[in-house]
Write an enzyme that holds these catalytic residues in place. Structure first.
Site, PDB file in Angstrom:
ATOM      1  N   SER A 191       0.522  -5.993  -4.770  1.00 10.94           N
ATOM      2  CA  SER A 191       1.282  -7.014  -5.501  1.00 10.94           C
ATOM      3  C   SER A 191       1.562  -8.174  -4.560  1.00 10.94           C
ATOM      4  O   SER A 191       2.197  -8.006  -3.527  1.00 10.94           O
ATOM      5  CB  SER A 191       2.601  -6.432  -6.020  1.00 10.94           C
ATOM      6  OG  SER A 191       2.364  -5.391  -6.923  1.00 10.94           O
ATOM      7  N   GLY A 216       0.791  -1.223   0.000  1.00 11.48           N
ATOM      8  CA  GLY A 216       0.000   0.000   0.000  1.00 11.48           C
ATOM      9  C   GLY A 216       0.819   1.267   0.000  1.00 11.48           C
ATOM     10  O   GLY A 216       0.262   2.361  -0.003  1.00 11.48           O
TER      11      GLY A 216
END
Length: 1134
Positions: A161, A108
């Protein structure tokens, strides 16, 4: 002139943390907060970029910004990620140094966006061209594909990711991209089967169900409802700000740009659908005789659909979920799986299938984007990998991720110190050793080959006997108990026995970023990452195009009894290769920080940021950078910035720049211990010295500004005065000119008045003189005129008297001549009247004689002659009217009958004329054309008003040889098999009685027989003499079907009649009938036209019935078998 700027200009807070005073954690956080509040999200630590995630779009990534930072010095403008990207790209292009950009931070923090910004900047500033643009587009479009399959929504990030990515971008000597290579690390495949509350599975599952068309979902046997799939969490299936349908279209487009074929995209989507179907397979226990439970699939519908997608036999996969085959040396043993083991096998298969698909995608992308040239390339690597993770519940994945971050921190410290040392040596500055925390001891605790944690985990996984997570923890407690960075409740070191924050089933490692508590539950299973061999072999048997590539170990011919390497071993090897790769390149660092956990803008949480600053080691990075000299700057930039502080260097220094800097610092009384002179740079030890120079520069700039204002105001006043003075001179000159012009106009006007009066006086005097002279001349002229008049009148009277005498003589003579002429005229007229009377009397006499003679014959012949004359004129007019008729036999026009008595002649003439012009038209025909028209005439006699197909055939010429059998070498063998001349060669369909479908055949017609041959090979299938042909049957409709019926008892009748269809039916039957008519040795062929007739197929008779109706296959007639005795032909309605 270009304006020189600097990082220190208009600075909010401190742009480079190396210059921060005082340096402590609170001032560090406060500086970040201050810049974040003013939308300054980038800050430097030397050459390291700190990036704060703003959670909103900022106008700092425009094309204008790209041009602003292009080819600029790193410290020349305010901190920006573009400055680092430009520095790396220029070093690679100009200095031929391979670069790597390491992007780290927790989930984040914006790592993925940072990597995109770096790649987009490099793509914007490198060369142009069709091939270069294609490579750039492929490199950029690889991101959406990998994000769809490797990213997911987590509690901390909506696009997190869940894998590590390292991309090497390769450039040529000009700096233009040639291609790239992507490496992926540790995909979080456990997310496929289970997601924490509030998180989602990988994006591609939701994008496929939301964005695929109904037809695609039907092919994949999927439904749009997320709740129908066990592997998809429902509490956060829809995410605000994420349009899964639009993202799916983006992914499809990106895959096409990267180079995926449509079949490959379909194969990938089939595997994604198979994973969803796999999660819906559930098991139930089934008791066996031996007392053990065996698993069975509850509902086989999902299993069946999954097997259809992958091309696997359902029974093979079902057995693999129920049994497990264990091989040891030459022995095989099959054991049953209970329900728990079956679920484990199912989830293991799902995780392996998805992770291997992801690895295949990376490999496939690499094939498309790899550089084609064989020459040496310059390389820029971009590393986007997980940040340090400290959760409430940390497991094997967090252990591996934190190990990778330890290695990155180690190489970061080593490369940073090496860079510092190399610069000091390059600038000839004395190097002093810097003390720092070396985390090599922590890396050794994890990766040591003898007694490292990963080595012990592998040893525990591979040893025989009962292996559990507890036995692994016991081993750690035994071997690592004395290690200063390892803590455990059950270790030999008793100081943790009373530590209630350390549970019994956990161990704690003191990482460089802080202490992390790991729960050992699942360590062994996740490290083993086992997939039963039965499932691998079942997958290998699949007919799907990708399965054999994804499961090569399932090949029965290459059975390997050796256990596959563990997950920890593979990751350790990958990290080792990555570290070696990074050490060969010049590093550039981007440290990403998330300001809050709420994922909203304008919120800065001090505690969260402080936590990230600690585990990213940013404070230590600043201390390492400041351990020697805090600030360094080229002599040219330093002199340009501070030259106003010394009178000797202001405004322009004429000597070497180093001498100018020495004079400047000496004049500013800077202590010698605060700076050092390098070869090309000045090194300043303490930031306070730099800030003192900045303060003095700011004050000097204020004085210079005041001086500039004073000089400007003086210049402005002088300019205004000179302008007023110049204006006054101009006004005065214009006024004097105006006054002189007025004075001149007055003098000129007075002069003109005087001149006019004088000229008037002179003119009047001259006029009086001229008038007097004129009167005198007029008096003389009058007297002379009177005199000349008197003389003229006297002469006139004399002449008149003389003329009167002469005219009297002439008149008398004229009268005498007139009298003579009139007398002669009267004589002539009398003579003429006498002659005319004689002529008239003679003419009347002759007329009387003629009338008396004509009256004898008129009563007998006058009527007939007048009649003949009248009839002759009428017929001439009639025949001249016939000249307008054309010579075309098709023209039916004829002049109307003018008189009733011509009725018979009119009709007969029309007939004779038509026959004559037809004969003239036929005289133009060749023998071949005559034959064609005779065939057309015969076709009209056979089919006109009997078959609906006939009208459309009238305009089509009978060609005969439609296959060009004499010219086409393909039919050379067939041409040799036919002795006679081929009258007709066409492609027909032979109707099969069994199913009503047609088989293409070559139809050849000669004078003695017809031949059916195979279309492809030209082999003769049937040759029938025409005497054996009894009749031909056709329908009355517009179809092309016809039946050739053979005579019973003939040699050709053994195989039965022939039911054929052709586009040239009219021509075929006409030629058959014509041959039968012209042959003297055989009977005429009967033509039967009916919508229902019988056809003899060997021993059985089949009724062929024609009906009207729209066939499904288009506008042509279709034949369909109804039963053993009926073939039904559907003909389209007209």
């Amino acid at each position: 002139m270009e304006v020189k700027t600097s990082l220190l200009d208009n600075m909010i807070g401190v742009g480079d943390m190396v210059l921060l005073e005082p340096l402590n954690e609170d001032s560090f956080i406060e500086n970040l907060r201050n810049r974040f509040d003013h939308n300054e999200i980038y800050t430097y630590i030397g050459s390291v970029v700190i990036s704060m995630n703003p959670y909103r779009s900022l106008p700092i990534y425009t094309p204008q910004k790209v041009e602003e930072y292009r080819n600029r010095n790193f410290y020349e403008l305010s901190p920006h990620i573009y400055a680092l990207a430009d520095e790396a790209y220029r070093s690679l292009r100009d200095q031929d140094k391979d670069q790597c950009i390491l992007i780290t931070g927790e989930s984040g923090a914006g790592k993925t966006e940072a990597s995109k910004l770096v790649m987009s900047y490099v793509a914007a500033v490198c060369g142009k061209g069709q091939e270069v643009n294609k490579v750039k587009e492929q490199l950029l479009q690889s991101n959406p594909v990998l994000e769809a399959f490797g990213n997911a929504k987590t509690m901390r990030n909506d696009n997190s990711s869940r894998f590590g990515k390292y991309m090497d971008i390769e450039f040529d000597f000009k700096g233009d991209p040639l291609g790239g290579v992507i490496s992926n690390y540790l995909l979080e495949k456990s997310r496929v089967c289970k997601q924490p509350r509030g998180e989602r599975n990988f994006h591609i599952f939701y994008q496929l169900l939301s964005g695929a068309s109904d037809d695609t979902l039907m092919k994949l046997k999927l439904d749009r409802d997320f709740s129908k799939y066990n592997y998809l969490s429902l509490d956060s299936a829809n995410v605000n700000g994420l349009d899964d349908a639009a993202s799916f279209r983006t992914v499809r487009n990106a895959m096409q740009i990267v180079g995926f074929m449509e079949a490959e995209v379909q194969s990938v989507l089939e595997l994604v659908a198979a994973v969803l179907k796999l999660g819906n397979i559930e098991f139930k226990p089934e008791s066996r005789i031996n007392g053990f439970d065996e698993s069975r699939v509850k509902d086989k519908n999902d299993l069946k659909e999954m097997c259809e997608l992958l091309g696997i036999e359902q029974s093979v996969l079902e057995r693999a979920f129920s049994y497990r085959t264990v091989e040891a040396k030459m022995e095989k043993m099959s054991t049953t799986l209970n329900v728990a083991q079956a679920y484990y096998a199912r989830d293991a298969l799902a995780k392996n299938l998805y992770s291997r698909l992801f690895s295949w995608l990376v490999t496939r992308i690499n094939e498309s984007i790899k550089a084609q040239a064989k020459t040496r390339h310059k390389v820029m690597g971009v590393l986007d990998i997980y940040g340090f993770e400290i959760f409430e519940d940390n497991s094997f994945e967090q252990f591996i991720i934190n190990y990778c971050n330890e290695k990155l921190q180690q190489i970061f410290i080593e490369l940073t110190l090496r860079e510092e040392q190399e610069e000091y040596i390059r600038e000839d500055i004395e190097w002093t050793n810097i003390e720092y925390f070396n985390n090599a001891v922590i890396c050794d605790l994890i990766e040591n080959n003898q007694n490292g944690i990963l080595a012990m985990l592998d040893e525990e996984c591979l040893r025989p006997g009962t292996v559990t997570d507890d036995t692994f923890l016991d081993k750690l407690n035994t071997i690592c108990a004395e290690h200063q960075h390892f803590e455990s409740r059950l270790s030999k070191n008793s100081k943790f026995l009373t530590d209630h924050s350390l549970p019994h089933s956990c161990f704690r490692i003191q990482h460089y970023a802080g202490k992390v508590l790991y729960r050992v539950e699942g360590f062994v299973d996740k490290n083993n990452d086992l997939l039963y061999r039965d499932l691998s072999q079942a997958m290998y048997k699949a007919t799907h195009s990708l399965m054999r590539q994804l499961f090569p170990e399932g090949n029965p011919a290459k059975v390997n009894l050796k256990r596959p390497p563990t997950a920890g071993f593979q990751f350790k090897a990958s990290v080792g290769v990555l570290m070696k790769n990074l050490q060969t390149k010049n590093p550039n660092y981007i440290r990403c920080i998330k300001p809050n956990d709420k994922k909203v803008a304008h919120i800065f949480t001090d505690s969260l940021v402080c936590h990230q600053v600690r585990y990213l080691g940013l404070m230590e990075n600043v201390r390492v950078r400041r351990a020697g000299y805090a600030f360094r700057q080229p002599y040219e930039s330093c002199l340009e910035r501070y030259k106003m502080l010394c009178k000797k260097t202001w405004p322009q220094w004429r000597g070497p720049t180093r001498d100018g800097v020495e004079v400047l610092l000496t004049d500013c009384s800077v202590p010698s211990e605060e700076f050092a002179y390098g070869r090309s740079k000045i090194f300043i030890r303490n930031p306070r010295t730099l800030f003192t120079l900045e303060e003095r520069r700011r004050a000097c700039l204020e004085d210079l500004a005041t001086l500039i204002q004073k000089i400007y105001r003086g210049w402005k006043s002088r300019t205004h005065f000179l302008l007023l003075k110049k204006s006054q001179v101009v006004v005065a000159a214009w006024y004097r000119r105006y006054a002189q012009q007025n004075k001149y106009q007055k003098i000129k006007s007075a002069t003109l008045v005087m001149q006019s009066f004088i000229r008037g006086w002179k003119a009047r005097n001259i006029l009086r003189q001229l008038k007097y002279e004129k009167r005198c001349k007029e008096a003389v002229t009058t007297i002379a005129a009177y005199w000349h008049g008197t003389q003229a009148r006297m002469e006139l009277r004399r002449l008149k008297a003389e003329a009167r005498n002469k005219r009297a003589v002439s008149v008398i003579w004229a009268y005498w001549q007139g009298t003579k002429a009139r007398r002669e005229l009267r004589r002539l007229k009398e003579e003429a009247r006498r002659k005319h009377a004689v002529a008239i009397i003679w003419a009347y006499w002759l007329g009387l004689q003629v009338r008396r003679e004509y009256r004898k014959f008129f009563r007998a012949n006058a009527g007939k002659k007048i009649y003949d004359f009248t009839i002759q004129r009428i017929m001439q007019k009639y025949f001249l009217g016939l000249k307008t008729t054309t010579m075309s036999p098709m023209d039916n026009t004829w002049p109307t009958q003018p008189y009733g008595f011509l009725e018979g002649a009119h009709t007969e003439l029309r007939r004779i004329f038509h026959l004559w012009r037809c004969k003239k038209y036929r005289g133009q025909f060749t023998e071949e054309k005559k034959s064609v028209y005779e065939e057309k005439l015969e076709a009209s006699e056979i089919f006109k008003d009997k078959k609906a197909l006939y009208p459309s055939s009238v305009s089509q010429p009978f060609k005969g040889d439609y296959l060009e059998i004499q010219k086409n070498p393909k039919y050379q063998k067939l041409n040799g098999a036919v002795d006679e001349k081929v009258l007709l060669a066409d492609l027909v369909n032979k109707i099969n009685r069994a199913n009503g479908k047609g088989s293409p055949r070559l139809f050849l017609l000669t004078k003695s027989n017809f031949v059916l041959a195979d279309q492809k090979t030209g082999q003769v299938k049937a040759s029938v003499p025409l005497p054996d042909l009894a009749s031909v049957s056709v329908s009355t409709q517009s179809d092309g079907f016809f039946a050739l019926k053979l005579k019973e008892g003939s040699a050709s009748a053994s195989k039965g009649d022939f039911l054929l269809s052709s586009d040239h039916l009219i021509e075929i039957i006409t030629k058959l009938h014509r041959i039968g008519t012209t042959a003297a040795d055989r009977d005429q062929i009967n033509i039967d036209i009916s919508d229902e007739f019988l056809v003899q197929f060997k021993q059985d008779k089949v009724c062929v019935k024609f009906i009207q109706g729209g066939p499904k296959n288009g506008n042509s007639a279709a034949c369909k078998r109804k039963n053993n005795r009926l073939l039904e032909v559907s003909v389209p309605s007209p």
